[in-house]
Design a protein around this motif. Structure first.
Motif, PDB file in Angstrom:
ATOM      1  N   LEU A  68       5.679 -11.366  -0.058  1.00  0.00           N
ATOM      2  CA  LEU A  68       4.604 -10.560  -0.622  1.00  0.00           C
ATOM      3  C   LEU A  68       3.233 -11.120  -0.259  1.00  0.00           C
ATOM      4  O   LEU A  68       2.307 -10.359   0.048  1.00  0.00           O
ATOM      5  CB  LEU A  68       4.756 -10.491  -2.150  1.00  0.00           C
ATOM      6  CG  LEU A  68       3.698  -9.701  -2.914  1.00  0.00           C
ATOM      7  CD1 LEU A  68       3.654  -8.255  -2.435  1.00  0.00           C
ATOM      8  CD2 LEU A  68       3.952  -9.769  -4.419  1.00  0.00           C
ATOM      9  N   ALA A  69       3.088 -12.447  -0.273  1.00  0.00           N
ATOM     10  CA  ALA A  69       1.791 -13.052   0.045  1.00  0.00           C
ATOM     11  C   ALA A  69       1.376 -12.760   1.481  1.00  0.00           C
ATOM     12  O   ALA A  69       0.199 -12.522   1.765  1.00  0.00           O
ATOM     13  CB  ALA A  69       1.838 -14.563  -0.195  1.00  0.00           C
ATOM     14  N   GLU A  70       2.338 -12.762   2.398  1.00  0.00           N
ATOM     15  CA  GLU A  70       2.009 -12.498   3.800  1.00  0.00           C
ATOM     16  C   GLU A  70       1.623 -11.045   4.008  1.00  0.00           C
ATOM     17  O   GLU A  70       0.638 -10.741   4.697  1.00  0.00           O
ATOM     18  CB  GLU A  70       3.209 -12.848   4.676  1.00  0.00           C
ATOM     19  CG  GLU A  70       2.931 -12.731   6.168  1.00  0.00           C
ATOM     20  CD  GLU A  70       4.097 -13.174   7.009  1.00  0.00           C
ATOM     21  OE1 GLU A  70       4.112 -12.855   8.226  1.00  0.00           O
ATOM     22  OE2 GLU A  70       5.005 -13.831   6.457  1.00  0.00           O
ATOM     23  N   VAL A  71       2.390 -10.121   3.425  1.00  0.00           N
ATOM     24  CA  VAL A  71       2.056  -8.705   3.526  1.00  0.00           C
ATOM     25  C   VAL A  71       0.668  -8.447   2.943  1.00  0.00           C
ATOM     26  O   VAL A  71      -0.153  -7.728   3.524  1.00  0.00           O
ATOM     27  CB  VAL A  71       3.114  -7.847   2.804  1.00  0.00           C
ATOM     28  CG1 VAL A  71       2.733  -6.371   2.861  1.00  0.00           C
ATOM     29  CG2 VAL A  71       4.487  -8.053   3.417  1.00  0.00           C
ATOM     30  N   SER A  72       0.400  -9.044   1.780  1.00  0.00           N
ATOM     31  CA  SER A  72      -0.874  -8.823   1.094  1.00  0.00           C
ATOM     32  C   SER A  72      -2.043  -9.416   1.858  1.00  0.00           C
ATOM     33  O   SER A  72      -3.125  -8.825   1.913  1.00  0.00           O
ATOM     34  CB  SER A  72      -0.812  -9.426  -0.314  1.00  0.00           C
ATOM     35  OG  SER A  72       0.260  -8.877  -1.056  1.00  0.00           O
ATOM     36  N   THR A  73      -1.832 -10.587   2.467  1.00  0.00           N
ATOM     37  CA  THR A  73      -2.908 -11.222   3.225  1.00  0.00           C
ATOM     38  C   THR A  73      -3.337 -10.345   4.398  1.00  0.00           C
ATOM     39  O   THR A  73      -4.528 -10.154   4.648  1.00  0.00           O
ATOM     40  CB  THR A  73      -2.464 -12.604   3.738  1.00  0.00           C
ATOM     41  OG1 THR A  73      -2.185 -13.453   2.622  1.00  0.00           O
ATOM     42  CG2 THR A  73      -3.543 -13.241   4.594  1.00  0.00           C
ATOM     43  N   ILE A  74      -2.379  -9.803   5.122  1.00  0.00           N
ATOM     44  CA  ILE A  74      -2.705  -8.923   6.252  1.00  0.00           C
ATOM     45  C   ILE A  74      -3.399  -7.664   5.744  1.00  0.00           C
ATOM     46  O   ILE A  74      -4.379  -7.202   6.330  1.00  0.00           O
ATOM     47  CB  ILE A  74      -1.438  -8.575   7.048  1.00  0.00           C
ATOM     48  CG1 ILE A  74      -0.837  -9.846   7.653  1.00  0.00           C
ATOM     49  CG2 ILE A  74      -1.752  -7.558   8.138  1.00  0.00           C
ATOM     50  CD1 ILE A  74       0.507  -9.637   8.297  1.00  0.00           C
TER      51      ILE A  74
END
Length: 344
Positions: A104-110
């Motif tokens: 989730l953190a990676e998806v949200s960061t992008i």
């Protein structure tokens, strides 16, 4: 064409209200995304978006009829709202489609490259100035996006492009919101935008299933209607309420404040989402995700800092807005006048 040609003029910025709304909206979206991630698999993505839209319609229609005044079911701005619904429906379908493949953190960061896109679109279409400092911050921010996506490395996945496309569509929808200005009620905007997504999501789901071969890895994108059990029904209802509240708050934020000023406050989502994903699922972002996140947040906050320092910001009178029914957000009636002590 008539509605588009008669867009309301841009209003002056009311930053404190805009910041409060965008922070509240960010908190709502953290909760919404946790519910979606938990339900994906048991329910197809299209069902989740459809139920959220349906619940929003059930809540907003009677509320708009009861309040009356500037809150209306029919609006001359309907072409703008339907375009926003199209952008957000397609964009967030891509965003959620990436959930099973990425933390989730990676998806949200992008996805949080969106405020950077908003800054560019605000300069192109709203006439907001873009000096050397903002251009440098945008370069740093987009460099952070590339680091988080890690193209060219073994860890790169093509699905990382999905939240990036979502960021672009989100930015475009928020610029359209600002173009409407105070000429529209946030409740009406929420009804047309979220409600419209409910009508658009099933044709989109059918098209995806007709074009993309649906292997086991795309189980969450299957085109079928599954009757939810009692627990799923409760979570779906909560999803609808939380998502509706978040969209209304964010729409209101971009109505009353300059886009490039309040966009950096969207970043409040990231640390909460990363912490929640670690707490519930044990997801630990990679170093490239943390590095990209830091660069994106830093660039966005610097842009916001430059906006706050602008001397003309303090000299611009605040506009008069419509009533907003949302917990913790100050309500201003359309017929009232703001005293100097109430202006931001």
């Amino acid at each position: 064409m008539t509605a588009v040609a008669s867009l309301a003029p841009l209003q002056s910025s009311r930053p404190l209200e805009g910041i409060a709304c965008v922070l509240g909206g960010a908190c709502c979206f953290v909760g919404q995304d946790l519910i979606v991630k938990d339900l994906l698999g048991a329910q197809p993505l299209w069902m989740l978006i459809f139920v959220r839209a349906g619940i929003s319609i059930l809540v907003l229609v009677p509320l708009i009829v009861w309040l009356g005044g500037k809150h209306r079911l029919l609006t001359p701005f309907w072409p703008i709202h339907l375009l926003r619904a199209f952008l957000l429906t397609g964009g967030f379908a891509m965003f959620y489609a990436a959930f099973p493949f990425m933390p989730l953190a990676e998806v949200s960061t992008i996805f949080f490259s969106a405020p950077l896109f908003i800054g560019i679109l605000a300069a192109l279409f709203l006439g907001e100035r873009m000096g050397a400092h903002r251009i440098a911050a945008l370069v740093v921010g987009f460099s952070g996006v590339l680091i988080a996506m890690a193209p060219g490395q073994d860890s790169f996945q093509w699905v990382a492009l999905l939240p990036l496309i979502c960021a672009m569509s989100y930015a475009a929808s928020m610029i359209l919101t600002r173009r409407v200005g105070d000429g529209e009620s946030s409740l009406t905007m929420g009804l047309w935008t979220i409600g419209g997504s409910g009508f658009m999501i099933w044709p989109l789901g059918w098209l995806v299933n007709a074009v993309v071969p649906m292997g086991p890895e795309f189980h969450h994108l299957r085109f079928e209607f599954i009757v939810p059990d009692a627990v799923q029904m409760a979570n779906l209802a909560l999803l609808g309420v939380v998502g509706m509240t978040g969209y209304i708050l964010l729409s209101r934020a971009y109505q009353v404040a300059n886009a490039s000023l309040i966009a950096p406050f969207d970043y409040a989502y990231l640390p909460f989402a990363a912490a929640a994903a670690w707490f519930f699922w044990g997801e630990v972002p990679g170093l490239n995700t943390f590095a990209g996140m830091a660069m994106i947040i830093g660039a966005g906050l610097y842009i916001g800092y430059r906006e706050l320092r602008a001397p003309e910001r303090a000299e611009t009178p605040a506009p008069v807005g419509e009533t907003l029914i949302a917990t913790g957000v100050p309500a201003v009636t359309e017929d009232s006048e703001l005293s100097p002590s109430n202006t931001a």
